[in-house]
Design an enzyme around this catalytic site. Structure first.
Site, short mmCIF file in Angstrom:
data_model
loop_
_atom_site.label_atom_id
_atom_site.label_comp_id
_atom_site.label_asym_id
_atom_site.label_seq_id
_atom_site.Cartn_x
_atom_site.Cartn_y
_atom_site.Cartn_z
N GLY A 148 -1.47 18.74 -5.13
CA GLY A 148 -2.19 19.91 -5.63
C GLY A 148 -1.52 21.24 -5.34
O GLY A 148 -2.09 22.29 -5.63
N SER A 176 13.24 3.97 39.77
CA SER A 176 12.21 4.32 38.80
C SER A 176 12.24 5.83 38.63
O SER A 176 12.03 6.57 39.59
CB SER A 176 10.85 3.85 39.32
N ARG A 210 3.00 6.13 -5.49
CA ARG A 210 3.64 6.56 -4.24
C ARG A 210 3.09 5.72 -3.11
O ARG A 210 2.06 5.05 -3.27
CB ARG A 210 3.41 8.05 -3.99
N LYS A 266 7.84 11.76 -7.41
CA LYS A 266 7.16 11.33 -8.63
C LYS A 266 8.18 10.88 -9.66
O LYS A 266 8.05 9.81 -10.26
CB LYS A 266 6.31 12.48 -9.18
N TYR A 286 12.53 -1.17 31.79
CA TYR A 286 11.12 -1.02 31.45
C TYR A 286 10.71 0.45 31.38
O TYR A 286 11.41 1.33 31.88
CB TYR A 286 10.23 -1.73 32.48
N HIS A 317 -5.23 18.12 37.99
CA HIS A 317 -5.82 16.92 38.59
C HIS A 317 -6.75 16.23 37.58
O HIS A 317 -6.66 15.02 37.34
CB HIS A 317 -6.59 17.32 39.85
N MET A 338 1.46 22.35 -6.51
CA MET A 338 2.21 22.94 -7.62
C MET A 338 1.53 22.56 -8.93
O MET A 338 0.50 21.92 -8.92
CB MET A 338 3.66 22.46 -7.56
P1 ADP Z 1 -0.56 15.85 -9.38
O1 ADP Z 1 0.74 15.74 -8.69
O2 ADP Z 1 -1.35 17.05 -9.01
O3 ADP Z 1 -1.33 14.56 -9.30
P2 ADP Z 1 0.22 15.04 -12.01
O4 ADP Z 1 1.53 15.49 -12.52
O5 ADP Z 1 0.19 13.66 -11.47
O6 ADP Z 1 -0.25 16.08 -10.93
O7 ADP Z 1 -0.81 15.22 -13.19
C1 ADP Z 1 -2.16 15.64 -13.11
C2 ADP Z 1 -3.07 14.68 -13.87
O8 ADP Z 1 -2.66 14.55 -15.22
C3 ADP Z 1 -3.04 13.29 -13.30
O9 ADP Z 1 -4.35 12.76 -13.34
C4 ADP Z 1 -2.15 12.54 -14.22
O10 ADP Z 1 -2.47 11.18 -14.27
C5 ADP Z 1 -2.41 13.21 -15.57
N1 ADP Z 1 -1.24 13.11 -16.42
C6 ADP Z 1 0.00 13.56 -16.14
N2 ADP Z 1 0.86 13.26 -17.13
C7 ADP Z 1 0.16 12.61 -18.07
C8 ADP Z 1 0.48 12.04 -19.33
N3 ADP Z 1 1.73 12.06 -19.82
N4 ADP Z 1 -0.49 11.44 -20.04
C9 ADP Z 1 -1.75 11.41 -19.54
N5 ADP Z 1 -2.13 11.92 -18.37
C10 ADP Z 1 -1.20 12.53 -17.63
MG MG Z 2 -0.65 12.84 -9.69
#
Ligand code: ADP
Ligand code: MG
Ligand code: MG
Length: 919
Positions: free
Chosen positions: A101, A799, A338, A23, A887, A454, A103
């Site tokens: 989701g 072979s 990503r 990220k 091959y 078989h 962390m």
């Molecule tokens: P995850 O990896 O679980 O997607 P994120 O770090 O991307 O977690 O954030 C969770 C949510 O919060 C996402 O929908 C993201 O777009 C939103 N979000 C994160 N940072 C900001 C920000 N600076 N301003 C507005 N929305 C944010």
């Molecule tokens: Mg995200």
């Protein structure tokens, strides 16, 4: 020198995902290519590892964070921790590999009594401010201070009930303010401390909490489940990002998008959004989001910005992207991107289309698809929307899904199948004489046997789904039923198999058909142009050869002639041949087989014309064509009973004075009939006992049979030669090849070549034609590998039969290994893979390498291939490419996988490590 722990988005290296997390690296990259990302910075994964080890933040970290915050304040014109224009940030986790989701993330950090007032003044929106505040207190309380959600929810619900409000949106500013106040009380009571008003302290606690979440149970379990090693991702980075608000009115929105449709690959705007909402609302499903297409009319200007964002993302990353965005008061911000995860159909389509659009090269188009994924496209699959639970699970022995009536013997399967019924053949285990049942069945289910039983091997060859060794199923053929746990399955009940997972279901489940699209064809054509290795198929019948052709096979690398013996019109003749006591009797039977084999070969050669067809001479031990001793004893017992009944009836009839004759069919049944049948069965039993071996797989089989019964090989060779002559007469260009199994010495080859020589000159005398047929040997014994030089002098091709060669190298019998100890070997890491699926490069590979080098030292143009099951596995293919094989040959449905893998092996050959060619 102090360690550097933080990087501004405008400064961090967008390629360094190990250090900055996926990220973080992408936030840096997007910022630096000019996309609109809210300003922010990344704390490195190294800082995380330091923290986890020392249990405190690295000494210089907070100072560096403070400096970056100062920079953020300058960039945004806002102040951290003070009004009237307060800076709020998100604190987001993110490791080198995406772990959705797993962390934690904090939003709206930086809110306290003072900044709250500032926010209200600035936005004039008290409701918005208190809503942000109460969300932040709860999330912070939960994640950083470990307070259960219920403690907060109780107050929240109480106020909602009191106000008579159902949906959260109905809450007014005053309610939200009261909720915030109560939440502060919850923190004080549960955490024994005040909610921190010092925003730097908030930030520190949040960073520590995100770091700790790397070792949280959720994240640890996830890494174990998906085999994520520290090598791939070690620690999480923390991204501090200026908050932008999608919930400040109707000119605000938030959403997620894919640059192309991940289900179909179609080039379209794909995704969902919500107006007046924050990011988490889309994921949480509190409101139902709208498809992105609607944005075009609802917010046309922002939609145009979004299209531009999407185009820039794709052209920069040259890959389909999965992105998050927020629109604050008409301005679009990108918050994350990503590489998009797609199914196989979408991967193939996007590869071909992105190449056509000039976005990626052919090489990239080929390399971005994991060859194994193509398997998804080549077999029918179970409808993923089905929620039915399996009743039993066996080994996933041959991929694909099928439903049908269960039938407990091959004859009935054939009868019902020919009558147009869809049937599943269910047996304890199958034998060669069940083959006609395979042809008629949609799928095969056995309760015993492994992936090389078989049933498994034959089903794979035919491209039919098979679940093998489903031990939860107990078949009782006599009663025509099977027990599945508590349930009883009657013959004729409908079941569904998933040969890709090994699962068995009661009733019918919808399946999605295989999808060999024009894009897949095109992609595989590119693969063929790139690859050095040719991809051939293992196919035994004209039917299988036809299908292999459709998959793009460039010939047949292995035709197991004994499979031709199993057809129901042939097996009795084969049995006659085996029962023959004299050479003469044996020849009579062989003379009946000759025209049958010849016509099969003519079909096969014609189907594959002008490509090679490698025919392996008879390989399995003879007893495989006979019933088992047990079965014969049973049949003999019933026949004897029957004989006594017939005798008894006859004497009873003669004792009765005016008896009426019995009705048909019993009237014609004489004692002689029964005795004939009985005699034949008794002869078979005698033969079966004679042929009994302690280790049949190491016994009288392969070329050893050919030498002890030369007339068998002679018949097969004659059939091949005559078929070649016949094809030539018809003007069909053919390349037949004769291959000898189980060879250990060139003396064995000499025997066979002598026969070929004689038969060839006979043909020449008779028809005046000169046939040359390539002659070669399988290399499947250890001795053959060590004697490769000598063998290459008499063979034009090698072979590698890596199934037997693996058994011989490990001294494992495959069935025993897979059913008993191999799973434990794999689980405990004693062996990394199942060597019968993934070629054992370190062991078996050494032997192959030696044989290749020695063989080619004598005959530089020696043609070399592999025809074991591993020949369809990408890692083995990579190795074969590295060794310079000509091959690989694999089962028909694996051919597309192998074609792509062969291209990938070529394109990444420089990266191949771990094996040196001998000098
Ligand atoms: P995850 O990896 O679980 O997607 P994120 O770090 O991307 O977690 O954030 C969770 C949510 O919060 C996402 O929908 C993201 O777009 C939103 N979000 C994160 N940072 C900001 C920000 N600076 N301003 C507005 N929305 C944010
Ligand atoms: Mg995200
Ligand atoms: Mg073999």
């Amino acid at each position: 020198m102090t360690m550097r722990h933080v990087y501004a988005f405008s400064d961090g290296d967008g390629q360094n995902k190990k250090l900055l997390g996926g990220k973080g690296a992408n936030l840096c990259e997007m910022t630096q290519i000019g996309l609109n990302v809210p300003p922010g910075f990344v704390i490195t994964t190294e800082a995380c590892l330091d923290y986890l080890e020392a249990d405190e933040l690295p000494a210089s970290l907070l100072g560096q964070v403070r400096d970056e915050i100062t920079n953020l304040e300058a960039a945004t014109g806002r102040t951290f921790g003070a009004g009237p224009n307060p800076l709020l940030v998100s604190v987001r986790s993110g490791s080198a590999l995406s772990m959705p989701g797993m962390m934690d993330t904090f939003l709206n950090l930086g809110l306290n009594e003072e900044t709250l007032a500032g926010l209200i003044e600035q936005t004039g929106d008290e409701r918005f401010a208190y809503d942000a505040y109460r969300r932040f207190i709860q999330l912070f309380g939960k994640v950083a201070l470990g307070i259960d959600d219920e403690k907060f929810d109780a107050h929240f619900d109480e106020i909602k009930t009191r106000a008579g409000i159902k949906a959260d949106v109905g809450l007014e500013a005053a309610h939200l303010r009261e909720i915030s106040e109560r939440f502060l009380g919850v923190v004080r009571q549960e955490a024994g401390r005040d909610f921190p008003q010092d925003v730097m302290q908030q930030l520190q606690l949040a960073v520590e909490a995100v770091f700790r979440s790397w070792m949280g149970k959720r994240a640890v379990d996830y890494r174990r489940e998906f085999d994520i090693t520290p090598d791939m991702a070690n620690g999480t980075a923390v991204n501090i990002c200026t908050m932008v608000f999608g919930n400040m009115g109707d000119d605000c929105a938030t959403g997620v998008g894919f640059t192309r449709n991940p289900g179909t690959g179609e080039n379209e705007m794909f995704g969902e959004y919500l107006t007046n909402a924050q990011g988490e609302d889309v994921v949480a499903g509190i409101r139902t989001p709208k498809p992105l297409a609607e944005m075009e009319t609802e917010m046309p200007e922002q939609y145009a910005q979004l299209v531009e964002l999407r185009n820039k993302l794709e052209s920069h990353y040259q890959e389909v992207q999965d992105y998050e965005f927020t629109i604050e008061k008409g301005t679009l911000y990108c918050l994350q991107t990503r590489n998009g995860k797609m199914n196989a159909a979408a991967l193939v389509r996007t590869s071909v289309e992105m190449f056509r659009e000039g976005l990626i090269s052919r090489e990239q188009a080929l390399l971005r698809i994991d060859p194994e994924m193509l398997e998804q496209l080549l077999h029918p699959t179970l409808d993923p929307d089905s929620t039915t639970q399996p009743v039993a699970t066996g080994l996933p022995a041959s991929p694909g899904a099928a439903s049908g009536k269960c039938v407990f013997d091959a004859d009935l399967a054939e009868k019902l199948g020919n009558a147009g019924e869809r049937v599943i053949l269910v047996r304890e285990e199958t034998r060669p004489e069940d083959i006609h049942g395979f042809f008629a069945a949609e799928g095969i289910l056995t309760s015993r046997g492994g992936k090389t039983s078989h049933a498994a091997v034959v089903a794979r060859g035919m491209g039919k789904p098979c679940v093998a060794g489903a031990e939860g199923i107990d078949v009782d053929v006599a009663l025509r039923l099977a027990h599945v746990g508590e349930q009883i399955l009657h013959e004729g009940d409908v079941i569904t198999l998933d040969g890709g997972t090994g699962e068995v279901y009661l009733g019918e489940i919808a399946t999605l058909p295989a999808d060999f699209s024009s894009e897949l064809k095109e992609l595989l054509d590119w693969a063929d142009e790139v690859a050095d290795l040719k991809v051939l198929a293992n196919a035994d019948t004209p039917d299988a050869a036809n299908r292999a052709r459709e998959y793009g096979a460039m010939g047949i690398g292995l035709c197991r002639t004994e499979r031709m013996f199993n057809a129901s019109d042939r097996l009795p003749i084969v049995i006659d041949m085996i029962l023959a006591n004299t050479e003469e009797d044996r020849k009579t039977a062989l003379n009946k087989l000759l025209p049958m084999q010849r016509s099969d070969f003519i079909d096969l050669f014609t189907t594959m014309s002008p490509d090679p067809v490698t025919v392996r001479l008879l390989d399995p031990p003879m007893h495989e064509f006979l019933p088992t001793e047990q079965q014969l004893l049973e049949e003999i017992r019933t026949l004897r009973l029957y004989r006594d009944v017939v005798r008894g009836r006859n004497s009873a009839l003669s004792a009765m004075v005016d008896s009426t004759p019995l009705p048909a069919p019993f009237s014609g049944l004489t004692e002689e009939n029964v005795i004939d049948a009985l005699t034949r069965k008794e002869r078979m039993l005698k033969k079966v006992r004679e042929l009994q071996e302690t280790n049949p797989m190491l016994g009288h089989r392969g070329v050893r049979l050919g030498i002890t019964y030369p007339e068998i090989y002679a018949m097969q060779i004659e059939a091949i030669l005559e078929a070649a002559v016949e094809c030539e007469k018809r003007g069909v260009e053919v390349q037949p090849e004769i291959m000898v199994p189980q060879v250990i010495t060139s003396q064995e080859l000499a025997h066979v070549t002598r026969t070929i020589g004689e038969l060839t000159s006979n043909l020449k005398a008779e028809f005046g034609v000169n046939v040359h047929i390539k002659f070669g040997t399988m290399i499947e014994t250890v001795r053959a590998c060590t004697r490769a030089k000598k063998l290459a002098a008499s063979a034009e091709f090698f072979s590698f039969g890596t199934n037997d060669l693996t058994q011989a190298t490990f001294s494992f019998s495959r069935e025993d290994a897979e059913n008993k100890f191999l799973p434990m070997y794999n689980d405990s890491g004693i062996l990394q893979d199942n060597p019968f699926e993934v070629l054992d490069i370190q062991g078996v590979g050494q032997l192959i390498n030696m044989a290749v080098w020695n063989g080619r030292s004598v005959r530089p143009d020696l043609k070399i291939g592999i025809c074991g099951e591993q020949g369809g596995h990408p890692a083995s293919i990579r190795f074969c490419h590295h060794l310079g094989l000509n091959y690989v040959s694999c089962s028909g449905p694996r051919v597309p996988v192998a074609r792509l893998a062969a291209a990938n092996a070529k394109l990444t050959e420089k990266e191949f490590v771990g094996f040196d060619k001998p000098k």
